[in-house]
Design a protein around this motif. Structure first.
Motif, PDB file in Angstrom:
ATOM      1  N   ALA A  79     -37.773   3.450   7.347  1.00 44.53           N
ATOM      2  CA  ALA A  79     -38.140   3.808   5.975  1.00 44.53           C
ATOM      3  C   ALA A  79     -38.617   5.512   5.892  1.00 44.53           C
ATOM      4  CB  ALA A  79     -39.353   2.944   5.408  1.00 44.53           C
ATOM      5  N   TYR A  80     -39.065   5.779   7.021  1.00 48.96           N
ATOM      6  CA  TYR A  80     -39.601   7.061   7.143  1.00 48.96           C
ATOM      7  C   TYR A  80     -38.383   8.312   7.144  1.00 48.96           C
ATOM      8  CZ  TYR A  80     -40.846  11.333   9.651  1.00 48.96           C
ATOM      9  OH  TYR A  80     -41.144  12.508  10.292  1.00 48.96           O
ATOM     10  N   ASP A  81     -37.417   7.548   8.044  1.00 52.94           N
ATOM     11  CA  ASP A  81     -36.326   8.561   8.229  1.00 52.94           C
ATOM     12  C   ASP A  81     -35.426   8.557   7.047  1.00 52.94           C
ATOM     13  OD1 ASP A  81     -34.887   9.823  10.204  1.00 52.94           O
ATOM     14  OD2 ASP A  81     -33.193   8.156  10.002  1.00 52.94           O
ATOM     15  N   HIS A  82     -35.367   7.609   6.277  1.00 53.45           N
ATOM     16  CA  HIS A  82     -34.551   7.792   4.992  1.00 53.45           C
ATOM     17  C   HIS A  82     -35.216   8.282   3.833  1.00 53.45           C
ATOM     18  CE1 HIS A  82     -32.343   3.844   6.762  1.00 53.45           C
ATOM     19  NE2 HIS A  82     -31.904   4.906   7.398  1.00 53.45           N
ATOM     20  N   THR A  83     -36.451   8.515   3.847  1.00 54.45           N
ATOM     21  CA  THR A  83     -37.203   9.356   2.711  1.00 54.45           C
ATOM     22  C   THR A  83     -37.008  10.735   2.767  1.00 54.45           C
ATOM     23  OG1 THR A  83     -39.076   7.547   3.218  1.00 54.45           O
ATOM     24  CG2 THR A  83     -39.586   9.429   1.967  1.00 54.45           C
ATOM     25  N   LYS A  84     -36.358  11.028   1.601  1.00 53.37           N
ATOM     26  CA  LYS A  84     -36.197  12.352   1.271  1.00 53.37           C
ATOM     27  C   LYS A  84     -37.451  13.136   0.757  1.00 53.37           C
ATOM     28  CE  LYS A  84     -31.471  11.838   0.086  1.00 53.37           C
ATOM     29  NZ  LYS A  84     -30.630  11.848  -1.253  1.00 53.37           N
ATOM     30  N   ASN A  85     -37.620  14.439   0.868  1.00 46.19           N
ATOM     31  CA  ASN A  85     -38.818  15.408   0.603  1.00 46.19           C
ATOM     32  C   ASN A  85     -40.029  15.034   1.225  1.00 46.19           C
ATOM     33  OD1 ASN A  85     -36.942  16.436  -1.511  1.00 46.19           O
ATOM     34  ND2 ASN A  85     -37.557  14.585  -2.895  1.00 46.19           N
ATOM     35  N   LYS A  86     -39.917  14.340   2.477  1.00 47.81           N
ATOM     36  CA  LYS A  86     -41.234  14.155   3.244  1.00 47.81           C
ATOM     37  C   LYS A  86     -41.559  15.327   3.865  1.00 47.81           C
ATOM     38  CE  LYS A  86     -38.817  12.141   7.137  1.00 47.81           C
ATOM     39  NZ  LYS A  86     -37.704  12.048   6.362  1.00 47.81           N
ATOM     40  N   LYS A  87     -42.871  15.878   4.045  1.00 46.32           N
ATOM     41  CA  LYS A  87     -43.304  17.171   4.244  1.00 46.32           C
ATOM     42  C   LYS A  87     -43.952  16.948   5.807  1.00 46.32           C
ATOM     43  CE  LYS A  87     -43.342  19.115  -0.326  1.00 46.32           C
ATOM     44  NZ  LYS A  87     -44.387  19.570  -1.164  1.00 46.32           N
ATOM     45  N   LYS A  88     -44.527  15.852   6.138  1.00 46.87           N
ATOM     46  CA  LYS A  88     -45.366  15.459   7.515  1.00 46.87           C
ATOM     47  C   LYS A  88     -44.376  14.594   8.273  1.00 46.87           C
ATOM     48  CE  LYS A  88     -49.780  16.798   5.670  1.00 46.87           C
ATOM     49  NZ  LYS A  88     -51.187  16.280   5.583  1.00 46.87           N
ATOM     50  N   SER A  89     -44.644  14.739   9.665  1.00 49.47           N
ATOM     51  CA  SER A  89     -44.133  13.718  10.613  1.00 49.47           C
ATOM     52  C   SER A  89     -45.098  12.805  10.658  1.00 49.47           C
ATOM     53  CB  SER A  89     -43.928  14.451  11.885  1.00 49.47           C
ATOM     54  OG  SER A  89     -44.820  15.239  12.260  1.00 49.47           O
ATOM     55  N   ILE A  90     -45.742  12.178   9.696  1.00 50.31           N
ATOM     56  CA  ILE A  90     -46.750  11.051  10.012  1.00 50.31           C
ATOM     57  C   ILE A  90     -46.364   9.948   9.117  1.00 50.31           C
ATOM     58  CG2 ILE A  90     -49.236  10.501   9.188  1.00 50.31           C
ATOM     59  CD1 ILE A  90     -49.881  12.969  10.355  1.00 50.31           C
ATOM     60  N   LEU A  91     -46.407   8.762   9.865  1.00 51.00           N
ATOM     61  CA  LEU A  91     -46.046   7.212   9.012  1.00 51.00           C
ATOM     62  C   LEU A  91     -47.213   6.571   8.970  1.00 51.00           C
ATOM     63  CD1 LEU A  91     -44.022   5.146   8.189  1.00 51.00           C
ATOM     64  CD2 LEU A  91     -43.517   4.601  10.627  1.00 51.00           C
ATOM     65  N   THR A  92     -47.507   5.807   7.931  1.00 52.16           N
ATOM     66  CA  THR A  92     -48.569   5.052   7.727  1.00 52.16           C
ATOM     67  C   THR A  92     -48.005   3.724   7.257  1.00 52.16           C
ATOM     68  OG1 THR A  92     -49.970   6.577   6.636  1.00 52.16           O
ATOM     69  CG2 THR A  92     -50.501   4.147   6.225  1.00 52.16           C
ATOM     70  N   ILE A  93     -48.055   2.747   8.264  1.00 49.52           N
ATOM     71  CA  ILE A  93     -47.607   1.167   7.963  1.00 49.52           C
ATOM     72  C   ILE A  93     -48.863   0.517   7.680  1.00 49.52           C
ATOM     73  CG2 ILE A  93     -46.674  -0.821   9.084  1.00 49.52           C
ATOM     74  CD1 ILE A  93     -45.151   1.184  10.919  1.00 49.52           C
ATOM     75  N   ILE A  94     -48.722  -0.294   6.504  1.00 47.60           N
ATOM     76  CA  ILE A  94     -49.620  -1.553   6.275  1.00 47.60           C
ATOM     77  C   ILE A  94     -49.021  -2.814   6.365  1.00 47.60           C
ATOM     78  CG2 ILE A  94     -51.078  -2.247   4.364  1.00 47.60           C
ATOM     79  CD1 ILE A  94     -50.864   0.458   2.747  1.00 47.60           C
ATOM     80  N   ASP A  95     -49.478  -3.836   7.029  1.00 48.27           N
ATOM     81  CA  ASP A  95     -49.030  -5.003   7.495  1.00 48.27           C
ATOM     82  C   ASP A  95     -50.010  -6.074   6.537  1.00 48.27           C
ATOM     83  OD1 ASP A  95     -47.785  -7.180   8.423  1.00 48.27           O
ATOM     84  OD2 ASP A  95     -48.648  -6.931  10.373  1.00 48.27           O
ATOM     85  N   TYR A  96     -49.262  -6.322   5.520  1.00 48.65           N
ATOM     86  CA  TYR A  96     -49.987  -7.300   4.391  1.00 48.65           C
ATOM     87  C   TYR A  96     -49.671  -8.568   4.921  1.00 48.65           C
ATOM     88  CZ  TYR A  96     -51.407  -3.590   1.303  1.00 48.65           C
ATOM     89  OH  TYR A  96     -52.124  -2.543   0.707  1.00 48.65           O
ATOM     90  N   SER A  97     -49.022  -8.961   5.938  1.00 50.82           N
ATOM     91  CA  SER A  97     -48.588 -10.277   6.417  1.00 50.82           C
ATOM     92  C   SER A  97     -49.896 -10.648   7.214  1.00 50.82           C
ATOM     93  CB  SER A  97     -47.112 -10.318   7.384  1.00 50.82           C
ATOM     94  OG  SER A  97     -47.588  -9.526   8.933  1.00 50.82           O
ATOM     95  N   LYS A  98     -50.812  -9.787   7.616  1.00 49.92           N
ATOM     96  CA  LYS A  98     -52.059 -10.084   8.357  1.00 49.92           C
ATOM     97  C   LYS A  98     -53.125 -10.119   7.231  1.00 49.92           C
ATOM     98  CE  LYS A  98     -51.403  -7.549  12.743  1.00 49.92           C
ATOM     99  NZ  LYS A  98     -51.781  -6.634  13.579  1.00 49.92           N
ATOM    100  N   PRO A  99     -54.004 -11.375   7.707  1.00 51.83           N
ATOM    101  CA  PRO A  99     -55.225 -11.389   6.655  1.00 51.83           C
ATOM    102  C   PRO A  99     -56.175 -10.274   6.726  1.00 51.83           C
ATOM    103  CG  PRO A  99     -55.699 -12.619   8.776  1.00 51.83           C
ATOM    104  CD  PRO A  99     -54.128 -12.036   8.911  1.00 51.83           C
TER     105      PRO A  99
END
Length: 214
Positions: A62-82
Motif C-alpha cells: 500500500a505504501y509502495d503504490h501510494t503517490k505523493n508520499k513524502k516520508k519513508s514512514i509507514l503506519t499500520i493499524i491492525d483492527y483484527s486485534k482487540p
C-alpha cells in the motif's frame, strides 16, 4: 500469396509471444525482488514476534503504490486485534526500525472490545479501513490533531468530510483498559494515548502512509 501471408502472421505471432514472455519475466522478476526487499525489511525491523508478516507485506505494498508520499514512514493499524492489544505500528522503512507500537481506538459503532463493523459514511461513528495519507496538523476540540486523506475509493475517501483525524485521548490508554476491560472508543478517529500522541503525530505528519486493516 497465402503462404506469404501465413508466414507474416506467424512472424507477428512470434514477436507478440516473445514480447509477452519478456513482460511476464520482467514482472515476475520485479515481484520476486520486491518480496526479497519486504522480507528483509520485516526481519531488519525485528517485527517477527510483533506483527503478522502478511499484514506487513500488505501495508508495504500500500505504501509502495501510494503517490505523493513524502516520508519513508509507514503506519499500520491492525483492527483484527482487540482494543486491549497494542495494534498501532509506526515503522521507519528507510532505517528498517519500529518507532512506535501502542494502543489505538476504534469507532463506538464499530464494536466493543473488537471492531467488526466499518464504514465510510458520514456520522456513522465507525472506523474506516484502507490507505490514508497524512496531511497537516491543527489544534482542535481534541487537542493537537492530524488531518488524513482517505485514498481508498468507496472505503475511506470520506475521511475529510467525516473529520477522521489522529488525536490523543484520555480513554486511549492502558489504565482505561484495566478499569473497563476494553479501550475507550471514538467517533471513528484512530485516537492514541495522550502521552504519545504529539510525538507520533509529529513523526508521521506531512505525507506519510497509513494502512488500516481488519
Amino acid at each position: 500469396m497465402k503462404r506469404f501471408t501465413s508466414l507474416v502472421l506467424l512472424a507477428l505471432w512470434f514477436v507478440s509471444f516473445n514480447s509477452l514472455a519478456a513482460n511476464f519475466t520482467q514482472q515476475t522478476n520485479k515481484t520476486q525482488t520486491q518480496d526479497v526487499i519486504i522480507k528483509y525489511a520485516f526481519k531488519a525491523a525485528k517485527l517477527e514476534n510483533i506483527m503478522d508478516y502478511q499484514l506487513f507485506k500488505d501495508g508495504y505494498l500500500a505504501y509502495d503504490h501510494t503517490k505523493n508520499k513524502k516520508k519513508s514512514i509507514l503506519t499500520i493499524i491492525d483492527y483484527s486485534k482487540p482494543s486491549t492489544q497494542k495494534r498501532f505500528y509506526v515503522i521507519d522503512l528507510k532505517n528498517n526500525k519500529l518507532l512506535y507500537h501502542t494502543y489505538v481506538t476504534h469507532g463506538v459503532n464499530s464494536g466493543g472490545k473488537v471492531a467488526n463493523r466499518f464504514s465510510n459514511v458520514v456520522n456513522s461513528k465507525q472506523t474506516s479501513l484502507g490507505t490514508f495519507l497524512t496531511d497537516t496538523t491543527y489544534q482542535g476540540g481534541n487537542g493537537y490533531s492530524l488531518k488524513l486523506d482517505g485514498l481508498t475509493k468507496g472505503i475511506n475517501d470520506n475521511a475529510r468530510r467525516r473529520y477522521i483525524v489522529i488525536h490523543g485521548a484520555d480513554y486511549a490508554n492502558e489504565s482505561f483498559i484495566k478499569r473497563n476491560g476494553y479501550l475507550g472508543r471514538s467517533w471513528g478517529c484512530p485516537a492514541l494515548p495522550k502521552a504519545l500522541s504529539r510525538s507520533i503525530i509529529n513523526t508521521i505528519k506531512g505525507g506519510s502512509v497509513i494502512y488500516a486493516h481488519a
